[in-house]
Enzyme design. Structure first.
Site, PDB file in Angstrom:
ATOM      1  N   GLY A 130      -7.651 -59.633 -33.090  1.00 40.98           N
ATOM      2  CA  GLY A 130      -6.421 -60.690 -34.772  1.00 40.98           C
ATOM      3  C   GLY A 130      -6.940 -59.386 -35.957  1.00 40.98           C
ATOM      4  O   GLY A 130      -7.164 -58.288 -35.939  1.00 40.98           O
ATOM      5  N   GLY A 144     -11.054 -58.153 -35.043  1.00 42.38           N
ATOM      6  CA  GLY A 144     -10.834 -56.850 -34.353  1.00 42.38           C
ATOM      7  C   GLY A 144     -10.154 -55.913 -34.543  1.00 42.38           C
ATOM      8  O   GLY A 144     -11.046 -54.819 -34.782  1.00 42.38           O
ATOM      9  N   SER A 199      -9.937 -65.874 -31.655  1.00 39.45           N
ATOM     10  CA  SER A 199      -9.842 -66.671 -32.934  1.00 39.45           C
ATOM     11  C   SER A 199     -10.771 -67.401 -32.039  1.00 39.45           C
ATOM     12  O   SER A 199     -11.167 -67.190 -31.304  1.00 39.45           O
ATOM     13  CB  SER A 199      -8.199 -67.321 -32.900  1.00 39.45           C
ATOM     14  OG  SER A 199      -8.401 -67.828 -31.199  1.00 39.45           O
ATOM     15  N   HIS A 204     -18.716 -65.566 -36.838  1.00 37.86           N
ATOM     16  CA  HIS A 204     -18.334 -66.935 -37.310  1.00 37.86           C
ATOM     17  C   HIS A 204     -19.624 -67.850 -36.876  1.00 37.86           C
ATOM     18  O   HIS A 204     -19.645 -67.363 -35.615  1.00 37.86           O
ATOM     19  CB  HIS A 204     -17.345 -67.876 -36.958  1.00 37.86           C
ATOM     20  CG  HIS A 204     -16.913 -68.685 -38.234  1.00 37.86           C
ATOM     21  ND1 HIS A 204     -17.702 -69.343 -38.824  1.00 37.86           N
ATOM     22  CD2 HIS A 204     -15.438 -68.949 -38.118  1.00 37.86           C
ATOM     23  CE1 HIS A 204     -17.004 -70.114 -39.934  1.00 37.86           C
ATOM     24  NE2 HIS A 204     -15.987 -69.846 -38.808  1.00 37.86           N
ATOM     25  N   GLU A 207       3.058 -70.345 -66.223  1.00 38.69           N
ATOM     26  CA  GLU A 207       1.886 -70.739 -66.289  1.00 38.69           C
ATOM     27  C   GLU A 207       0.586 -71.251 -65.444  1.00 38.69           C
ATOM     28  O   GLU A 207      -0.068 -71.791 -65.866  1.00 38.69           O
ATOM     29  CB  GLU A 207       1.973 -72.003 -67.656  1.00 38.69           C
ATOM     30  CG  GLU A 207       2.500 -72.000 -68.759  1.00 38.69           C
ATOM     31  CD  GLU A 207       2.105 -70.992 -69.585  1.00 38.69           C
ATOM     32  OE1 GLU A 207       0.964 -71.487 -69.257  1.00 38.69           O
ATOM     33  OE2 GLU A 207       2.398 -70.704 -70.519  1.00 38.69           O
ATOM     34  N   GLU A 257       0.089 -66.531 -64.507  1.00 34.70           N
ATOM     35  CA  GLU A 257      -0.698 -65.945 -64.990  1.00 34.70           C
ATOM     36  C   GLU A 257      -1.819 -65.781 -64.731  1.00 34.70           C
ATOM     37  O   GLU A 257      -3.211 -64.891 -65.299  1.00 34.70           O
ATOM     38  CB  GLU A 257      -0.829 -66.431 -66.509  1.00 34.70           C
ATOM     39  CG  GLU A 257      -1.730 -66.276 -67.416  1.00 34.70           C
ATOM     40  CD  GLU A 257      -1.806 -66.825 -68.780  1.00 34.70           C
ATOM     41  OE1 GLU A 257       0.401 -67.990 -68.500  1.00 34.70           O
ATOM     42  OE2 GLU A 257      -2.805 -67.376 -69.500  1.00 34.70           O
TER      43      GLU A 257
END
Ligand code: NAP
Length: 405
Positions: free
Chosen positions: A96, A99, A156, A181, A301, A305
């Site tokens: 993914g 990887g 995953s 993770h 806005e 920005e």
């Protein structure tokens, strides 16, 4: 009244920042180099340059008053990486976004790398396109895990639960199990991922998407990553973990634990990195629209920005600099309203962290992402965002950027 004032003020703020923005865009690498060339803080107590105390390649730096030890790319030049992993085959399981990026960076760093993915899937084809060769450097998951001495488990997070039965038999004594993770190991009651006792277990978690891990590496820059050691059986796990952190393309790595990594990561992505930002953008956009502002004005806005002018400046120089370098009107308003937003959102962050720490977020993620109709349900939710007026207006605004014409 407030929206109009804020809107005008921020526009002025952006104008005030326009000159340095141009300068920064002209020289991003030198800006980063300047930011990284820390000077020892020896003369003045008000000096704000972090101090460095070199110690066998480590650096202890002052992070706003707390000392932390970090490793940098310079601590692991290529020849040192080659020595550390001379007898290793790094098996990257999964192709993914992580990887893909990590395996290519490791390969470009001259290490012995193989990729393991399920045959015939999207990743298999993607890996072949990137030059991984079937039977030489590209294998199915079972074969790659068998051949690897460092098994880099980058499916995953839901896939890691499913694939564990295939990986586990290949985690023989002396091997290293690597994650990006802490999810699978920390929430093992839900995932079933319990590493054998006689392997090193480490983590290097890039603080950014895989696309950035790769692109920064190719530009000669580096993502920041955290590193953690869960099991050090060999006595070498610590050095090898930091070395892996650098080898996958990090600029600097800091130490954490598996639990802290997963708690902070899940909080961050649900919070300020994605969940909170979408919620805040949406709320402000809706208020501006309800008060009669056009989509073009409301989007500019709220989003344009921010992402095109202010956020890059905050990234380069900090929010303290931003506050010190905008108009007095913008500064007054931001100083007055920041505590309001802080007060309103802090309880939400407290609730979010609790929901992460008690495992509710993990269980929800595993259940939702394992449903047979997971893709259809996800697509429907994503379509709702993509079809919203705000993000459709964004397509038009982005198309009007001169560089996109
Ligand atoms: N994404 C990020 O920005 C990021 C950042 C830091 C850390 N991480 C961590 O890095 C790890 C990898 O994340 P990722 O985002 O790269 O993952 P991803 O893109 O979601 O990974 C998908 C990979 O997993 C495979 N896969 C999924 N389910 C599978 C199953 N049941 N059996 C076999 N293969 C399966 C896919 O193969 P097919 O193509 O064959 O389906 C593909 O190769 C995770 O632990 C994640 O939390 C991610």
């Amino acid at each position: 009244m407030i929206s109009a004032r804020t809107s005008a003020s921020v526009a002025r703020c952006a104008r005030a920042a326009a000159a340095p923005a141009t300068k920064l865009r002209a020289a991003p690498l030198s800006t980063i180099a300047a930011a990284r060339s820390f000077r020892p803080c020896v003369q003045s107590t008000s000096c704000r340059s972090p101090s460095i105390q070199p110690h066998r390649g480590l650096k202890t730096l002052d992070f706003g008053g707390t000392k932390e030890t970090v490793w940098e790319r310079a601590d692991f030049p290529k020849d040192k990486l080659h020595k550390i992993f001379a007898n290793d085959t790094l098996a990257v399981i999964g192709y993914g976004t992580q990887g893909y990026a990590q395996s290519l960076n490791l390969r470009d760093n001259g290490l012995r790398v193989i990729v393991g993915v399920r045959k015939g899937g999207h990743s298999w084809e993607a890996a072949k396109k990137d030059g991984w060769v079937e039977g030489e450097t590209l294998f199915d998951i079972d074969e790659a895990a068998k051949r690897g001495t460092v098994i880099m488990y980058l499916l995953s997070d839901a896939g890691q639960k499913e694939g564990w039965a295939t990986i586990k038999p290949h985690l023989t004594k002396g091997k290293t199990l690597y994650f990006s993770h802490g999810f699978s190991v920390i929430f093992h009651e839900d995932t079933g991922v319990i590493p054998p006792k006689d392997v090193d277990v480490v983590l290097a978690a890039p603080k950014g998407s895989g696309a950035t891990v790769r692109s920064l590496f190719l530009e000669g820059r580096g993502i920041n990553s955290s590193v953690a050691i869960y099991q050090d059986v060999s006595g070498q796990a610590r050095e090898r973990a930091f070395a892996l952190g650098v080898a996958i393309g990090s600029g600097y790595v800091y130490e954490t634990t598996f639990a802290k990594e997963v708690y902070s990561d899940l909080t961050g992505e649900r919070g300020v990195l994605m969940g909170a930002i979408q919620g805040m953008f949406k709320a402000q956009y809706e208020v501006l629209r309800a008060k009669g502002h056009s989509p073009s004005e409301a989007f500019n806005e709220t989003v344009e920005e921010a992402t095109q002018s202010l956020y890059p400046l905050i990234g380069a120089k900090g929010m303290d600099w931003m506050y010190a370098n905008c108009s007095t009107t913008a500064r007054r308003g931001a100083l007055d309203w920041a505590p309001e937003f802080h007060k309103a959102t802090k309880p939400v962050f407290e609730r979010l962290y609790a929901s992460v720490a008690n495992g509710d977020e993990t269980r929800r993620s595993l259940v939702e992402n394992s449903r047979p109709d997971y893709r259809e349900r996800l697509d429907a939710e994503l379509k709702e965002i993509a079809d919203s007026e705000m993000w459709r207006a964004g397509v038009t605004v982005r198309g009007l950027r001169p560089e996109n014409q």
